[in-house]
Design a protein around this motif. Sequence first.
Motif, PDB file in Angstrom:
ATOM      1  N   GLY A   8       0.793  -1.219   0.000  1.00 34.04           N
ATOM      2  CA  GLY A   8       0.000   0.000   0.000  1.00 34.04           C
ATOM      3  C   GLY A   8       0.818   1.257   0.000  1.00 34.04           C
ATOM      4  O   GLY A   8       0.326   2.324  -0.329  1.00 34.04           O
ATOM      5  N   LEU A   9       2.114   1.151   0.404  1.00 30.89           N
ATOM      6  CA  LEU A   9       2.948   2.334   0.451  1.00 30.89           C
ATOM      7  C   LEU A   9       3.942   2.374  -0.698  1.00 30.89           C
ATOM      8  O   LEU A   9       4.915   3.113  -0.654  1.00 30.89           O
ATOM      9  N   ALA A  10       3.705   1.615  -1.724  1.00 30.03           N
ATOM     10  CA  ALA A  10       4.623   1.613  -2.868  1.00 30.03           C
ATOM     11  C   ALA A  10       4.605   2.962  -3.544  1.00 30.03           C
ATOM     12  O   ALA A  10       3.559   3.510  -3.864  1.00 30.03           O
ATOM     13  N   ALA A 174       4.382  -2.127  -9.024  1.00 30.29           N
ATOM     14  CA  ALA A 174       3.424  -1.035  -8.874  1.00 30.29           C
ATOM     15  C   ALA A 174       3.918   0.200  -9.602  1.00 30.29           C
ATOM     16  O   ALA A 174       5.118   0.461  -9.702  1.00 30.29           O
ATOM     17  N   TYR A 175       2.960   0.965 -10.121  1.00 31.69           N
ATOM     18  CA  TYR A 175       3.295   2.267 -10.692  1.00 31.69           C
ATOM     19  C   TYR A 175       3.730   3.200  -9.572  1.00 31.69           C
ATOM     20  O   TYR A 175       3.247   3.115  -8.435  1.00 31.69           O
ATOM     21  N   GLN A 176       4.625   4.118  -9.913  1.00 27.79           N
ATOM     22  CA  GLN A 176       5.241   4.982  -8.906  1.00 27.79           C
ATOM     23  C   GLN A 176       4.695   6.409  -8.985  1.00 27.79           C
ATOM     24  O   GLN A 176       4.437   6.928 -10.083  1.00 27.79           O
ATOM     25  N   THR A 182       2.182  14.752  -8.775  1.00 28.05           N
ATOM     26  CA  THR A 182       0.975  15.108  -9.514  1.00 28.05           C
ATOM     27  C   THR A 182       0.514  14.014 -10.467  1.00 28.05           C
ATOM     28  O   THR A 182      -0.588  14.105 -10.997  1.00 28.05           O
ATOM     29  N   TRP A 183       1.321  12.980 -10.679  1.00 29.19           N
ATOM     30  CA  TRP A 183       0.937  11.926 -11.618  1.00 29.19           C
ATOM     31  C   TRP A 183       1.735  10.667 -11.311  1.00 29.19           C
ATOM     32  O   TRP A 183       2.687  10.698 -10.518  1.00 29.19           O
ATOM     33  N   CYS A 184       1.318   9.560 -11.919  1.00 32.05           N
ATOM     34  CA  CYS A 184       1.966   8.264 -11.715  1.00 32.05           C
ATOM     35  C   CYS A 184       2.416   7.699 -13.054  1.00 32.05           C
ATOM     36  O   CYS A 184       1.751   7.877 -14.078  1.00 32.05           O
ATOM     37  N   PHE A 185       3.542   7.005 -12.985  1.00 32.08           N
ATOM     38  CA  PHE A 185       4.110   6.416 -14.201  1.00 32.08           C
ATOM     39  C   PHE A 185       5.089   5.331 -13.782  1.00 32.08           C
ATOM     40  O   PHE A 185       5.155   4.941 -12.605  1.00 32.08           O
ATOM     41  N   TYR A 186       5.862   4.842 -14.761  1.00 32.39           N
ATOM     42  CA  TYR A 186       6.914   3.891 -14.422  1.00 32.39           C
ATOM     43  C   TYR A 186       7.926   4.548 -13.477  1.00 32.39           C
ATOM     44  O   TYR A 186       7.981   5.771 -13.351  1.00 32.39           O
ATOM     45  N   LYS A 187       8.730   3.745 -12.857  1.00 30.52           N
ATOM     46  CA  LYS A 187       9.742   4.256 -11.943  1.00 30.52           C
ATOM     47  C   LYS A 187      10.791   5.051 -12.716  1.00 30.52           C
ATOM     48  O   LYS A 187      11.434   4.536 -13.624  1.00 30.52           O
ATOM     49  N   THR A 188      10.954   6.317 -12.356  1.00 32.83           N
ATOM     50  CA  THR A 188      11.911   7.195 -13.036  1.00 32.83           C
ATOM     51  C   THR A 188      13.013   7.690 -12.098  1.00 32.83           C
ATOM     52  O   THR A 188      13.902   8.419 -12.543  1.00 32.83           O
ATOM     53  N   GLU A 189      12.952   7.322 -10.820  1.00 36.69           N
ATOM     54  CA  GLU A 189      13.980   7.721  -9.861  1.00 36.69           C
ATOM     55  C   GLU A 189      14.757   6.497  -9.397  1.00 36.69           C
ATOM     56  O   GLU A 189      14.167   5.467  -9.054  1.00 36.69           O
TER      57      GLU A 189
END
Length: 364
Positions: A8-10, A174-176, A182-189
Amino acid sequence: MNSSKPPGLAGFGVLKNTTCHTEKKISVFFSIIFMTVGILSNSLAIVILMKAYQRFRQKSKASFLLLASGLVVTDLFGHLINGAIAVFVYASDKDWIRFNQSNILCSVFGICMVFFGLCPLFLGSVMAVERCIGVTKPIFHSTKMTSRHVKMMLTMVCLFAVLIALLPILRFRAYQIQASRTWCFYKTEHVEDWEDRFYLLLFSCLGFLALAISFLCNAVTGITLLRVKFKSQQRQGRSHHFEMIIQLLAIMCVSCICWSPFLVTMARIGINEGRSKETCETILFALRMATWNQILDPWVYILLRKAVLKNLYKITSGCCGVQVINLHMWELSSIKNSLKVAAISESPGSSKQINQQPLSSMGQ
């Protein structure tokens, strides 16, 4: 699944120590404006395309109009769903921990971002392929590209985009939540795992592949039409081809301009396995550029129609002085005719000729 954080905290790690901030009031205002303009523009384009589909029943244009309608409908739902979620996030002060404990909203947001990003690019390339077949292989197109086949193509494209969007969920990734919150996407960090890199590179490669297919097919279609036009002066049955290729070229240019920054940024993050200090701002700028694609797409069909192009040509011709030149030539010809009439009237036999003309006309 092996992560020490609960599911739940992903993705909540980016909520701390982030240096990428956006003004809430300005962001909410622009999000609402973009969503409203996008919905209205796409709705107007859908009405125009549906009327055109009912008016033109020839197969060569009906298949194109079905694909174009699918593209505009996809853009419409993209603005409606993604815009509504973005406005909700801004209105909630980007407090993801409060309203996204189970990470469901972020997953839905990420799936929608991927689907509504790739699906218009795929549809644009399919439209370019369809026009290329219609121009180069008209007999094959008339027999194989029926409405049923076009609907099947639309379904397959949408299912493929859904599969790409659901791939991280199926792989328990999970999407990050992104750094701007402001938005969710693949992991970019801190991209270190090969699978996270794979998703970013897959998204970029599919986007670039769709643009490349569109460019290649539109080039072949345009060259073929120009050859036919130069070899034969008959324009019957060709005007709608030129109208559609102009629309396809406009869609391709808009997609390249709007999507290239985002695709390049995602590919660079996936290849470099890291991010620079400007990456957050760069991603936000690229994302806003990509958003403009869904706003500009419907205006291609609204503005680049045959009737509108004819009116624009008349207005441009008038502004460039073509009508003035024609009027000037008409005035010169009128002066010459007047001088001829005056010269004839001054000649001695003019009165007889003038009197004989009505008699001869009455006898006829």
